[in-house]
Scaffold this active site. Structure first.
Site, PDB file in Angstrom:
ATOM      1  N   GLU A 244       0.872  -1.121  -0.144  1.00 28.88           N
ATOM      2  CA  GLU A 244       0.089   0.059  -0.045  1.00 28.88           C
ATOM      3  C   GLU A 244       1.037   1.143   0.068  1.00 28.88           C
ATOM      4  O   GLU A 244       1.394   1.599   1.053  1.00 28.88           O
ATOM      5  CB  GLU A 244      -0.884   0.032   1.326  1.00 28.88           C
ATOM      6  N   CYS A 278      -2.341   9.191   2.590  1.00 33.07           N
ATOM      7  CA  CYS A 278      -2.045   8.606   1.044  1.00 33.07           C
ATOM      8  C   CYS A 278      -2.959   8.973   0.120  1.00 33.07           C
ATOM      9  O   CYS A 278      -2.637   9.141  -0.970  1.00 33.07           O
ATOM     10  CB  CYS A 278      -2.080   7.025   1.331  1.00 33.07           C
TER      11      CYS A 278
HETATM   12  P1  NDP Z   1       8.408   4.492   4.744  1.00 33.50           P
HETATM   13  O1  NDP Z   1       8.120   3.738   3.427  1.00 33.50           O
HETATM   14  O2  NDP Z   1       9.466   5.329   5.350  1.00 33.50           O
HETATM   15  O3  NDP Z   1       8.216   3.653   6.173  1.00 33.50           O
HETATM   16  C1  NDP Z   1       7.114   2.742   5.941  1.00 33.50           C
HETATM   17  C2  NDP Z   1       7.392   1.606   7.026  1.00 33.50           C
HETATM   18  O4  NDP Z   1       8.447   0.758   6.713  1.00 33.50           O
HETATM   19  C3  NDP Z   1       7.842   2.264   8.154  1.00 33.50           C
HETATM   20  O5  NDP Z   1       7.290   1.249   9.359  1.00 33.50           O
HETATM   21  C4  NDP Z   1       9.383   2.173   8.159  1.00 33.50           C
HETATM   22  O6  NDP Z   1       9.925   2.017   9.442  1.00 33.50           O
HETATM   23  C5  NDP Z   1       9.698   0.704   7.606  1.00 33.50           C
HETATM   24  N1  NDP Z   1      10.832   0.604   6.811  1.00 33.50           N
HETATM   25  C6  NDP Z   1      11.629   1.737   6.416  1.00 33.50           C
HETATM   26  N2  NDP Z   1      12.875   0.963   5.861  1.00 33.50           N
HETATM   27  C7  NDP Z   1      12.600  -0.453   5.925  1.00 33.50           C
HETATM   28  C8  NDP Z   1      13.169  -1.417   5.174  1.00 33.50           C
HETATM   29  N3  NDP Z   1      14.157  -1.439   4.415  1.00 33.50           N
HETATM   30  N4  NDP Z   1      12.717  -2.930   5.427  1.00 33.50           N
HETATM   31  C9  NDP Z   1      11.526  -2.723   6.154  1.00 33.50           C
HETATM   32  N5  NDP Z   1      10.882  -1.893   6.571  1.00 33.50           N
HETATM   33  C10 NDP Z   1      11.469  -0.379   6.382  1.00 33.50           C
HETATM   34  O7  NDP Z   1       6.853   5.424   4.640  1.00 33.50           O
HETATM   35  P2  NDP Z   1       6.423   6.467   5.701  1.00 33.50           P
HETATM   36  O8  NDP Z   1       6.612   5.918   7.148  1.00 33.50           O
HETATM   37  O9  NDP Z   1       7.382   7.812   5.478  1.00 33.50           O
HETATM   38  O10 NDP Z   1       5.005   6.674   5.450  1.00 33.50           O
HETATM   39  C11 NDP Z   1       4.440   7.556   4.206  1.00 33.50           C
HETATM   40  C12 NDP Z   1       4.200   6.797   2.814  1.00 33.50           C
HETATM   41  O11 NDP Z   1       3.160   5.879   3.393  1.00 33.50           O
HETATM   42  C13 NDP Z   1       3.496   7.840   1.966  1.00 33.50           C
HETATM   43  O12 NDP Z   1       4.059   7.737   0.676  1.00 33.50           O
HETATM   44  C14 NDP Z   1       2.064   7.641   2.242  1.00 33.50           C
HETATM   45  O13 NDP Z   1       1.417   7.847   0.879  1.00 33.50           O
HETATM   46  C15 NDP Z   1       2.115   5.957   2.242  1.00 33.50           C
HETATM   47  N6  NDP Z   1       1.119   5.442   2.872  1.00 33.50           N
HETATM   48  C16 NDP Z   1       0.008   4.733   1.836  1.00 33.50           C
HETATM   49  C17 NDP Z   1      -0.925   4.230   2.395  1.00 33.50           C
HETATM   50  C18 NDP Z   1      -1.838   3.316   1.532  1.00 33.50           C
HETATM   51  O14 NDP Z   1      -2.935   2.812   1.935  1.00 33.50           O
HETATM   52  N7  NDP Z   1      -1.474   3.206   0.178  1.00 33.50           N
HETATM   53  C19 NDP Z   1      -1.746   4.610   3.880  1.00 33.50           C
HETATM   54  C20 NDP Z   1      -0.637   5.370   4.633  1.00 33.50           C
HETATM   55  C21 NDP Z   1       0.454   5.903   4.048  1.00 33.50           C
HETATM   56  P3  NDP Z   1      10.298   3.311  10.239  1.00 33.50           P
HETATM   57  O15 NDP Z   1       9.263   4.214  10.282  1.00 33.50           O
HETATM   58  O16 NDP Z   1      10.784   3.073  11.677  1.00 33.50           O
HETATM   59  O17 NDP Z   1      11.503   3.846   9.567  1.00 33.50           O
END
Ligand code: NDP
Length: 563
Positions: A244, A278
């Site tokens: 997502e 999002c």
């Molecule tokens: P990120 O991609 O930075 O992080 C998402 C999750 O992945 C966090 O828990 C993060 O941990 C974790 N993560 C980071 N690096 C890794 C890795 N290498 N391997 C596994 N997990 C990892 O996104 P954001 O948190 O900044 O969220 C914003 C984004 O999410 C926007 O693009 C938004 O549009 C999208 N989004 C989409 C939704 C949908 O339903 N389509 C709903 C909500 C948001 P940590 O935070 O601890 O770094």
């Protein structure tokens, strides 16, 4: 790790702080990769027991978890608000209420939705065959959510996974770790078996360790860049993923739209959760004949919004969640200005609300790399001692006129409180503008002509298209949620989301074993002739044509029986 590094965290700790005040909300211990592996192993052990529980038992526990949430609703909402910055009212309305609704729905419906079903097999049925599909759980589902809906997204995915018979390991975002821990406590208090739901705390590397630990499914919510990394890492173990991802969602307002409703929806769709949705309205396309009127209403309404900490019940727009996120918004607003668009209201970081912020980021998604800053970048930095500065995290809700699709911020996800407005003349132009993006999460069409709205909706490349609504359908658990194009793969929610969490097994039965199958060995010229008949008659699906094959079929069966 953005705001967490603002305080002096002990090694291996994350400190969660309130983005409105910088106050420490609490701290959690980061799990090591080894501990993450062990969590997945324990999850797999308990899966063998959990998958044998009845739907009635699963339903009882999920309904009990609902009661726990209702008991603690105020404190949960305060925790979500304190960690993410969103107003407490938004935490209740857009996180707690929808997930409670999803829980009651899936608890009551999963059994029916996953009931074994008979599949029609056409003319094979005449040969005494029948087919059924039964659904098996997958095993361990790893849930890696973003920070913007830190409660409802992982909790909803966990409940759907559990109802399907899976066990769950959640890795919350480092920006909202305590909300993640709270989710684990809710399941524990509800009486779920030990380790059926586990929460592993940490940053991106903890998420990576969870992916490495070879769960049976990964439900990821986050940026396109991280989604790509996860898909690549998951491929090594052939783990399937639901992604997502981001959005750049268009709102199309046709000339006959209810302008007052469209203006209210645009303001809410663009600025709720400080635009960190999002499915936010990230681009508004309005017919040129009503553009002035609609824009005036939007600007007026935006001007009345109270901005401030999420704990104030009168506040509509709270702080953003992290320094790097607000930096992206600043850059996009600057880009709009430079490209000739006009900032009608907002456009600035609010200097009157100071918060203690970290300036270092360990997070690695592409747009965040650009946004992460060094200690010297911000005025008022307190130096290297605690690597923090004081900087406001509130960005004013910003309405921008004269935007065009060739401006850079119209092509990248902003994920902040900006509403760029663009005009169109023809319906075709509006559709082309809306589709001119790598993203395809949601969209909306505003018109009094519902038939026309639906026609346009079907031509928009997005996983959800609303007519006279925007943004909120993630809150309708019965409907599929997911994106087209780079906005994602697979679905959460709805029947489609539930089917992502099971593996279908086809059970095929032959009740007539007296006669050999005509396609069995040994082959012969008679077999070849029969096979031609299969291709030209049986495979037409026509009973009449297949009947003409019967003499040849009988010849072949006699041949087989002779040996
Ligand atoms: P990120 O991609 O930075 O992080 C998402 C999750 O992945 C966090 O828990 C993060 O941990 C974790 N993560 C980071 N690096 C890794 C890795 N290498 N391997 C596994 N997990 C990892 O996104 P954001 O948190 O900044 O969220 C914003 C984004 O999410 C926007 O693009 C938004 O549009 C999208 N989004 C989409 C939704 C949908 O339903 N389509 C709903 C909500 C948001 P940590 O935070 O601890 O770094």
């Amino acid at each position: 790790m953005a705001k967490a590094e603002a305080q002096e965290a002990a090694a291996g700790e994350i400190i969660s702080s309130d983005p409105a005040t910088g106050r420490e909300v609490g701290r959690v211990r980061k799990q090591t990769p080894d501990e993450v592996r062990q969590a997945v192993e324990r999850s797999r052990q308990v899966f063998h027991m959990w998958k044998t529980t009845s739907f009635a038992e699963r339903r009882r526990l999920v309904m009990r978890a609902r009661e726990v949430i209702l008991d603690e609703m105020e404190s949960i909402a305060e925790l979500i608000s304190a960690e993410s910055g969103k107003p407490k009212g938004e935490a209740i309305a857009f996180e707690i209420a929808p997930v409670l609704d999803l829980m009651q729905w899936i608890a009551r419906s999963a059994e029916k939705m996953l009931r074994p079903r008979r599949v029609g097999i056409g003319l094979f049925g005449l040969l005494g065959r029948s087919s059924r599909v039964v659904y098996h759980p997958l095993g361990v589902v790893a849930i890696i959510p973003a920070w913007n809906y830190p409660f409802s997204i992982p909790l909803g995915e966990a409940v759907m996974s559990l109802m399907a018979g899976n066990t769950v390991v959640i890795k919350p975002s480092e920006l909202t770790p305590l909300t993640g821990v709270k989710i684990g406590e809710i399941f524990e208090r509800a009486g779920f078996p030990n380790d059926a739901v586990q929460v592993v705390s940490g940053a991106g590397e903890t998420g990576a360790a969870l992916v490495e630990a070879a769960p049976d499914k990964i439900a990821f919510t986050g940026s396109v860049a991280t989604g790509r990394k996860i898909a690549e890492a998951a491929a090594k173990n052939l783990t399937s993923v639901v992604l997502e991802l981001g959005g750049k969602d268009p709102m199309i307002v046709l000339a006959d739209a209810d302008l007052e409703a469209a203006a209210n929806a645009a303001v809410w769709g663009a600025f709720s959760n400080a635009g960190q949705n999002c499915a936010s309205v990230e681009r508004l396309y309005v017919h040129e004949s009503i553009a002035e009127d609609l824009t005036r209403r939007i600007v007026e309404k935006t001007g009345k919004l109270k901005i401030g900490p999420g704990s104030d019940p009168d506040v509509s727009v709270g702080p953003m969640s992290s320094e790097r996120q607000i930096r992206i918004v600043e850059r996009h607003v600057d880009d709009f200005r430079e490209a000739g668009a006009e900032i009608l209201t907002g456009g600035e970081r609010r200097a009157d609300t100071l918060v203690r912020m970290s300036v270092a980021s360990t997070r690695t998604s592409a747009n965040c790399e650009e946004a992460s800053v060094g200690t010297d970048d911000l005025a008022g930095g307190t130096g290297d001692a605690d690597r923090s500065v004081r900087a406001p995290l509130i960005f004013e809700p910003t309405v921008i006129a004269g935007a065009t699709n060739d401006m850079r911020p119209m092509r990248e996800e902003t994920f902040g409180p900006t509403l760029p407005i663009c005009t169109f003349v023809t319906e075709e132009e509006a559709i082309a503008l809306a589709n001119d993006t790598e993203f395809g999460l949601t969209a909306s069409v505003w018109t009094r002509d519902i038939a026309r709205g639906r026609r346009i909706a079907e031509r928009i490349e997005a996983g959800t298209v609303c007519i006279n609504e925007h943004l909120y359908t993630h809150g309708i658990g019965q409907t599929p949620w997911g994106g087209f194009k780079n906005s994602g793969r697979g679905r959460t929610h709805g029947l489609e989301g539930l089917l992502e969490l099971v593996q279908p097994q086809h059970i095929h039965t032959n009740r007539i074993t007296l006669l050999p199958d005509a396609w069995w060995m040994p082959y012969s010229p008679t077999a070849l002739e029969t096979f031609r008949g299969f291709a030209t008659k049986f495979a037409t699906g026509s009973m009449l044509k297949t009947a003409t094959l019967l003499p040849q079929l009988w010849k072949r069966i006699k041949e087989l029986r002779r040996g």
